[in-house]
Design a protein around this motif. Structure first.
Motif, PDB file in Angstrom:
ATOM      1  N   GLY A  31      10.374   1.067  -1.107  1.00 50.44           N
ATOM      2  CA  GLY A  31      11.019  -0.022  -0.046  1.00 50.44           C
ATOM      3  C   GLY A  31      10.715  -0.142   1.222  1.00 50.44           C
ATOM      4  O   GLY A  31      10.336  -0.953   1.898  1.00 50.44           O
ATOM      5  N   GLN A  32      10.546   1.171   1.658  1.00 47.46           N
ATOM      6  CA  GLN A  32      10.126   1.414   3.010  1.00 47.46           C
ATOM      7  C   GLN A  32       8.704   0.920   3.169  1.00 47.46           C
ATOM      8  O   GLN A  32       8.212   0.385   4.300  1.00 47.46           O
TER       9      GLN A  32
ATOM     10  N   GLU B 260       1.007  -1.262  -0.064  1.00 52.13           N
ATOM     11  CA  GLU B 260       0.164  -0.113   0.158  1.00 52.13           C
ATOM     12  C   GLU B 260       0.794   1.076   0.073  1.00 52.13           C
ATOM     13  O   GLU B 260       1.674   1.570   0.980  1.00 52.13           O
ATOM     14  N   ILE B 261       0.660   1.776  -1.133  1.00 53.33           N
ATOM     15  CA  ILE B 261       1.542   3.113  -1.246  1.00 53.33           C
ATOM     16  C   ILE B 261       1.146   4.172  -1.600  1.00 53.33           C
ATOM     17  O   ILE B 261      -0.018   4.225  -2.341  1.00 53.33           O
ATOM     18  N   PRO B 262       1.046   5.494  -0.948  1.00 49.56           N
ATOM     19  CA  PRO B 262       0.442   6.621  -0.908  1.00 49.56           C
ATOM     20  C   PRO B 262       0.544   7.255  -2.220  1.00 49.56           C
ATOM     21  O   PRO B 262       1.851   7.341  -2.817  1.00 49.56           O
ATOM     22  N   LEU B 263      -0.394   7.975  -2.890  1.00 52.14           N
ATOM     23  CA  LEU B 263      -0.207   8.804  -3.981  1.00 52.14           C
ATOM     24  C   LEU B 263       0.964   9.928  -3.820  1.00 52.14           C
ATOM     25  O   LEU B 263       1.359  10.140  -4.937  1.00 52.14           O
ATOM     26  N   ARG B 264       1.025  10.520  -2.519  1.00 56.49           N
ATOM     27  CA  ARG B 264       1.862  11.502  -2.448  1.00 56.49           C
ATOM     28  C   ARG B 264       3.432  11.262  -2.781  1.00 56.49           C
ATOM     29  O   ARG B 264       4.186  12.031  -3.012  1.00 56.49           O
TER      30      ARG B 264
ATOM     31  N   ALA C 161       4.973  -5.487   5.390  1.00 53.40           N
ATOM     32  CA  ALA C 161       5.405  -6.798   5.971  1.00 53.40           C
ATOM     33  C   ALA C 161       5.246  -6.997   7.275  1.00 53.40           C
ATOM     34  O   ALA C 161       4.768  -7.984   7.669  1.00 53.40           O
ATOM     35  N   MET C 162       5.812  -5.751   7.933  1.00 59.39           N
ATOM     36  CA  MET C 162       5.611  -5.924   9.423  1.00 59.39           C
ATOM     37  C   MET C 162       4.107  -6.121   9.887  1.00 59.39           C
ATOM     38  O   MET C 162       3.653  -6.435  10.935  1.00 59.39           O
TER      39      MET C 162
ATOM     40  N   ASN D 273      14.286   7.478  -7.382  1.00 57.14           N
ATOM     41  CA  ASN D 273      13.982   7.796  -6.159  1.00 57.14           C
ATOM     42  C   ASN D 273      12.613   7.254  -5.694  1.00 57.14           C
ATOM     43  O   ASN D 273      12.470   6.782  -4.477  1.00 57.14           O
ATOM     44  N   PHE D 274      11.751   6.895  -6.555  1.00 57.47           N
ATOM     45  CA  PHE D 274      10.578   6.249  -6.161  1.00 57.47           C
ATOM     46  C   PHE D 274      10.662   4.785  -5.566  1.00 57.47           C
ATOM     47  O   PHE D 274      10.242   4.539  -4.561  1.00 57.47           O
TER      48      PHE D 274
END
Length: 395
Positions: free
Chosen positions: A380-381, A360-364, A387-388, A374-375
């Motif tokens: 990765g974070q 789940e990655i935010p649009l911002r 996963a956590m 850079n993306f």
């Protein structure tokens, strides 16, 4: 080109220009714009084949004093929009319902100033947009509780900028002055000459009563005399009407009266009024303005030095970006916006990235990291966080 190099979409820069003009005719630097969004939630593989009205509304907070430079204000506004889009499932309609439910039947809130961009709707490529028979001459839309709706279309290869307004709600001439200032701002943005101080855009006709020509209405004059700002005769004093920023107020905008004798600089009185085109100070519409504080300026991340994908993640991201941007020569260090990206493509791209990488990655994130390199580093974070979150969960 200047706009894209600064990480802005075409709709984003038009929204920023619209906000600049609204800020000029708003007594407060902070206000809200109601935005129409065209979003298809990617909850089904065939959602893009459906025919329907996929619009929703979101409330965008604007601070016209957030930064001293226009491009920085525009970037901050677009970043706020993209952050808000991550919460678009809770629409402006629901927000207003909750606000008004807590009002107990008093002090009902509406957000009647709207921005609607249809850029990106229709065909792609040169001469894209909507294709309609004939030439657009006049249009009207009637939506309850809307006072002013700025609609942006690309139609038959032309950019259409429409202000749909309930003219009876505004003093005579105000909307004409605002639109004239807006149309004066857009060419300056296109030339890379957008003024950092937008007050230079206010037409002279909207500053009809400045300096000594201002005359207070009887009740305003009485308040000034009672507070000791005017002599009993009211002579030998110059009057100004200023915003909290110190700029002159256009006609019909609430501001603070400042008084000066020939030997003194203007001094604030704490008494507010509105100036009519005839130079008469009348009672204000609202109460005292709230204090405003500046927001931080957002800078674009620096580009990487190598162009080729550094790992399989970058390679897959580059494939997705190239497909959606319809570019075969894209590299890992090319800026998404400079390559032709807009908010519609961004929403589709993020849906594809979430599906491909199962996180789940935010649009911002696309705004903060507009290159593939850079993306990928920032993404990765989010993958680790997901996963956590799932580790040790209930099955």
């Amino acid at each position: 080109k200047t706009v894209r190099e600064n990480g802005l979409t075409p709709a984003g820069v038009l929204l920023a220009a619209y906000a600049e003009i609204l800020g000029l005719w708003s007594r407060d630097s902070r206000f809200t714009v109601n935005l129409t969004l065209f979003d298809r939630l990617q909850g089904h593989p065939d959602v893009n084949r459906l025919v329907g009205d996929f619009t929703t509304l979101t409330l965008l907070a604007v601070d016209s004093a957030a930064a001293p430079v226009f491009l920085d204000r525009a970037r901050l506004l677009q970043r706020r929009l993209w952050e808000d889009r991550d919460h678009a499932a809770f629409s402006a309609v629901e927000v207003l319902r909750e606000i008004n439910a807590g009002a107990g039947g008093t002090d009902w809130q509406t957000m009647p100033v709207v921005f609607t961009s249809a850029l990106g709707v229709g065909t792609s490529g040169p001469g894209g947009g909507l294709t309609m028979p004939g030439r657009f001459v006049y249009g009207i839309s009637q939506t309850p509780q809307v006072w002013l709706d700025h609609q942006v279309y690309e139609m038959n290869g032309e950019l259409l900028l429409v202000w749909d307004v309930v003219e009876e709600l505004f003093p005579h001439g105000v909307i004409d002055h605002m639109f004239a200032a807006y149309m004066g701002l857009l060419p300056r943005i296109a030339r890379g000459e957008a003024p950092d101080d937008p007050s230079v855009l206010v037409p002279d006709a909207a500053l009809a009563g400045t300096g000594r020509t201002l005359r207070p209405a009887p009740e305003i004059a009485a308040n000034l005399r009672r507070a000791g700002h005017l002599p009993a005769s009211g002579e030998n004093c110059a009057l100004w009407l200023l915003k909290p920023s110190g700029r002159l107020c256009p006609d019909w905008v609430d501001g603070e009266i400042c008084v000066a004798s020939p030997e003194q600089a203007p001094r604030p009185t704490g008494i507010f009024a509105r100036r009519t085109p005839e130079g008469l100070l009348v009672a204000p519409r609202h109460g005292d303005p709230a204090e405003v504080s500046p927001s931080p300026v957002i800078r674009e991340p620096s580009r990487g030095s190598a162009d080729a994908p550094a790992d399989p993640v970058e390679q897959e991201l580059l494939r997705l970006w190239s497909r959606l941007l319809e570019k075969d020569d894209l590299t890992s260090t090319d800026n998404f916006f400079a390559a032709g990206g807009n908010s519609f493509i961004a929403a589709r791209l993020m849906g594809a990235v979430r599906k491909q990488f199962h996180c789940e990655i935010p649009l911002r994130l696309l705004f903060d990291a507009p290159t593939v390199r850079n993306f990928a580093q920032r993404m990765g974070q989010y993958a680790q966080d997901d996963a956590m979150d799932h580790e040790g969960g209930i099955i």
